[in-house]
Design a protein around this motif. Sequence first.
Motif, PDB file in Angstrom:
ATOM      1  N   ILE A   1       0.849  -1.191   0.000  1.00  0.00           N
ATOM      2  CA  ILE A   1       0.000   0.000   0.000  1.00  0.00           C
ATOM      3  C   ILE A   1       0.884   1.241   0.000  1.00  0.00           C
ATOM      4  O   ILE A   1       1.989   1.233   0.538  1.00  0.00           O
ATOM      5  CB  ILE A   1      -0.971   0.026   1.203  1.00  0.00           C
ATOM      6  N   LEU A   2       0.383   2.293  -0.611  1.00  0.00           N
ATOM      7  CA  LEU A   2       1.156   3.529  -0.738  1.00  0.00           C
ATOM      8  C   LEU A   2       0.237   4.731  -0.611  1.00  0.00           C
ATOM      9  O   LEU A   2      -0.750   4.855  -1.341  1.00  0.00           O
ATOM     10  CB  LEU A   2       1.874   3.546  -2.090  1.00  0.00           C
ATOM     11  N   HIS A   3       0.549   5.611   0.346  1.00  0.00           N
ATOM     12  CA  HIS A   3      -0.171   6.872   0.545  1.00  0.00           C
ATOM     13  C   HIS A   3      -1.643   6.687   0.940  1.00  0.00           C
ATOM     14  O   HIS A   3      -2.509   7.449   0.510  1.00  0.00           O
ATOM     15  CB  HIS A   3      -0.070   7.755  -0.693  1.00  0.00           C
ATOM     16  N   VAL A   4      -1.932   5.703   1.751  1.00  0.00           N
ATOM     17  CA  VAL A   4      -3.299   5.545   2.273  1.00  0.00           C
ATOM     18  C   VAL A   4      -3.620   6.739   3.178  1.00  0.00           C
ATOM     19  O   VAL A   4      -2.881   7.012   4.131  1.00  0.00           O
ATOM     20  CB  VAL A   4      -3.425   4.240   3.087  1.00  0.00           C
TER      21      VAL A   4
ATOM     22  N   TYR B   1       1.322   5.221   4.583  1.00  0.00           N
ATOM     23  CA  TYR B   1       0.230   6.109   4.979  1.00  0.00           C
ATOM     24  C   TYR B   1       0.562   7.560   4.674  1.00  0.00           C
ATOM     25  O   TYR B   1       1.731   7.939   4.579  1.00  0.00           O
ATOM     26  CB  TYR B   1      -0.032   5.987   6.487  1.00  0.00           C
ATOM     27  N   SER B   2      -0.494   8.337   4.545  1.00  0.00           N
ATOM     28  CA  SER B   2      -0.363   9.789   4.459  1.00  0.00           C
ATOM     29  C   SER B   2      -1.171  10.406   5.592  1.00  0.00           C
ATOM     30  O   SER B   2      -2.313   9.993   5.844  1.00  0.00           O
ATOM     31  CB  SER B   2      -0.872  10.320   3.117  1.00  0.00           C
ATOM     32  N   TYR B   3      -0.571  11.364   6.250  1.00  0.00           N
ATOM     33  CA  TYR B   3      -1.275  12.083   7.322  1.00  0.00           C
ATOM     34  C   TYR B   3      -2.303  13.016   6.699  1.00  0.00           C
ATOM     35  O   TYR B   3      -2.034  13.683   5.692  1.00  0.00           O
ATOM     36  CB  TYR B   3      -0.271  12.885   8.138  1.00  0.00           C
ATOM     37  N   THR B   4      -3.491  13.065   7.264  1.00  0.00           N
ATOM     38  CA  THR B   4      -4.517  13.993   6.789  1.00  0.00           C
ATOM     39  C   THR B   4      -5.119  14.751   7.966  1.00  0.00           C
ATOM     40  O   THR B   4      -4.964  14.353   9.124  1.00  0.00           O
ATOM     41  CB  THR B   4      -5.665  13.262   6.056  1.00  0.00           C
TER      42      THR B   4
ATOM     43  N   VAL C   1      -5.113  12.165 -10.176  1.00  0.00           N
ATOM     44  CA  VAL C   1      -5.018  11.200  -9.086  1.00  0.00           C
ATOM     45  C   VAL C   1      -4.199  11.727  -7.914  1.00  0.00           C
ATOM     46  O   VAL C   1      -4.441  11.380  -6.779  1.00  0.00           O
ATOM     47  CB  VAL C   1      -4.427   9.881  -9.627  1.00  0.00           C
ATOM     48  N   ASP C   2      -3.219  12.592  -8.170  1.00  0.00           N
ATOM     49  CA  ASP C   2      -2.370  13.101  -7.100  1.00  0.00           C
ATOM     50  C   ASP C   2      -3.067  14.154  -6.248  1.00  0.00           C
ATOM     51  O   ASP C   2      -2.518  14.619  -5.268  1.00  0.00           O
ATOM     52  CB  ASP C   2      -1.075  13.692  -7.669  1.00  0.00           C
ATOM     53  N   ASN C   3      -4.269  14.550  -6.644  1.00  0.00           N
ATOM     54  CA  ASN C   3      -4.936  15.622  -5.907  1.00  0.00           C
ATOM     55  C   ASN C   3      -6.353  15.235  -5.513  1.00  0.00           C
ATOM     56  O   ASN C   3      -7.262  16.055  -5.561  1.00  0.00           O
ATOM     57  CB  ASN C   3      -4.976  16.896  -6.774  1.00  0.00           C
ATOM     58  N   LEU C   4      -6.542  13.986  -5.100  1.00  0.00           N
ATOM     59  CA  LEU C   4      -7.876  13.542  -4.748  1.00  0.00           C
ATOM     60  C   LEU C   4      -8.382  14.208  -3.474  1.00  0.00           C
ATOM     61  O   LEU C   4      -9.561  14.376  -3.289  1.00  0.00           O
ATOM     62  CB  LEU C   4      -7.890  12.018  -4.575  1.00  0.00           C
ATOM     63  N   THR C   5      -7.478  14.585  -2.581  1.00  0.00           N
ATOM     64  CA  THR C   5      -7.834  15.378  -1.412  1.00  0.00           C
ATOM     65  C   THR C   5      -6.798  16.481  -1.321  1.00  0.00           C
ATOM     66  O   THR C   5      -5.771  16.436  -1.996  1.00  0.00           O
ATOM     67  CB  THR C   5      -7.801  14.543  -0.117  1.00  0.00           C
ATOM     68  N   PRO C   6      -7.020  17.493  -0.493  1.00  0.00           N
ATOM     69  CA  PRO C   6      -5.995  18.528  -0.342  1.00  0.00           C
ATOM     70  C   PRO C   6      -4.668  17.976   0.134  1.00  0.00           C
ATOM     71  O   PRO C   6      -3.631  18.584  -0.082  1.00  0.00           O
ATOM     72  CB  PRO C   6      -6.616  19.452   0.716  1.00  0.00           C
ATOM     73  N   GLU C   7      -4.689  16.806   0.823  1.00  0.00           N
ATOM     74  CA  GLU C   7      -3.448  16.288   1.381  1.00  0.00           C
ATOM     75  C   GLU C   7      -2.822  15.175   0.565  1.00  0.00           C
ATOM     76  O   GLU C   7      -1.610  15.139   0.408  1.00  0.00           O
ATOM     77  CB  GLU C   7      -3.682  15.750   2.807  1.00  0.00           C
ATOM     78  N   VAL C   8      -3.688  14.243   0.080  1.00  0.00           N
ATOM     79  CA  VAL C   8      -3.108  12.981  -0.350  1.00  0.00           C
ATOM     80  C   VAL C   8      -3.780  12.304  -1.510  1.00  0.00           C
ATOM     81  O   VAL C   8      -4.639  12.835  -2.160  1.00  0.00           O
ATOM     82  CB  VAL C   8      -3.097  11.967   0.803  1.00  0.00           C
ATOM     83  N   ASP C   9      -3.398  11.052  -1.611  1.00  0.00           N
ATOM     84  CA  ASP C   9      -3.700  10.004  -2.559  1.00  0.00           C
ATOM     85  C   ASP C   9      -2.881  10.132  -3.814  1.00  0.00           C
ATOM     86  O   ASP C   9      -3.279  10.749  -4.773  1.00  0.00           O
ATOM     87  CB  ASP C   9      -5.161   9.852  -2.942  1.00  0.00           C
ATOM     88  N   LYS C  10      -1.713   9.552  -3.713  1.00  0.00           N
ATOM     89  CA  LYS C  10      -0.791   9.489  -4.831  1.00  0.00           C
ATOM     90  C   LYS C  10      -0.646   8.038  -5.286  1.00  0.00           C
ATOM     91  O   LYS C  10       0.438   7.573  -5.590  1.00  0.00           O
ATOM     92  CB  LYS C  10       0.560  10.073  -4.432  1.00  0.00           C
ATOM     93  N   ALA C  11      -1.762   7.345  -5.307  1.00  0.00           N
ATOM     94  CA  ALA C  11      -1.720   5.944  -5.710  1.00  0.00           C
ATOM     95  C   ALA C  11      -1.267   5.837  -7.156  1.00  0.00           C
ATOM     96  O   ALA C  11      -1.562   6.693  -7.976  1.00  0.00           O
ATOM     97  CB  ALA C  11      -3.118   5.331  -5.551  1.00  0.00           C
TER      98      ALA C  11
END
Length: 272
Positions: free
Chosen positions: A119-122, A187-190, A230-240
């Motif tokens: 998993i990457l950037h959950v 993981y990615s912190y949100t 895909v890299d901007n699905l939220t302000p913080e994360v999701d770079k799947a």
Amino acid sequence: MGVGQMLLVLLAASLVVSTRDPLLNVCMDAKHHKTKPGPEGKLYEQCSPWKDNACCTANTTAEAHRDQSYLYSFNWNHCGVMPPKCKRHFIQDTCLYECSPNLGPWIDQVDSSWRRERILHVPLCKEDCEEWWEDCKDFVTCKENWHKGWNWATGTNRCPWGAMCRPFKEVFPHPKDLCEKIWSHSYSYTTLQRGSGRCIQMWFDPAQGNPNVVVAKYYAWKRRTSPAGVDNLTPEVDKARRPLPCSGMVLLVPLVLVVTFGRSWSLSGTSP
């Protein structure tokens, strides 16, 4: 209902089934994962919330609770005994990784001897990350990235030569540092909160249902509708980085054609 209309209904139903999203309700291709998620009679302690639909077995969850299990021969106590309040977060982290069928949007291909996917950037919920850091901040460790760089000469992980044991709060000054660095950005912190439907929870009450089902559906939908973003699905994360299958678009064309011609057949009174 005429024969032509019946065929149209059956074809449409079969197409819906065949276009099931491959990012949803899936297991990673990794060391201890099942090939497909499904119910388990009983999962051990902290892993029990996933028992109705899990990628792990009961044996895997029992081992996840041991100080040093056969799963990865990893020793939590490499710089002294890890306090129970801290260890429970690492156990829950292991349960999520091994058991969850809701991590599909963040599964990434890897070239490893012991797994083919990770998993990457959950996007981890704010509370899960901050409570993890708060309960572990006074424990000591000698490494920032626990995925690599250990001394495995004895068959289990030991601190590399010259590495000093320091408090978590020095190695990981902020919750973001802990959640993002300790497992190589798994993981990615949100700043997203539990219950928002936009972040993955490590902790949840199974009596209320699994909140990560909705989260996975949201990010799978975002990947389908915004493949370039895909890299901007939220302000913080999701770079799947998992490639998005195009089967849904391919199947949509014949469905449109069949519906169109079916309408023509119906108007002309002719069955196919």
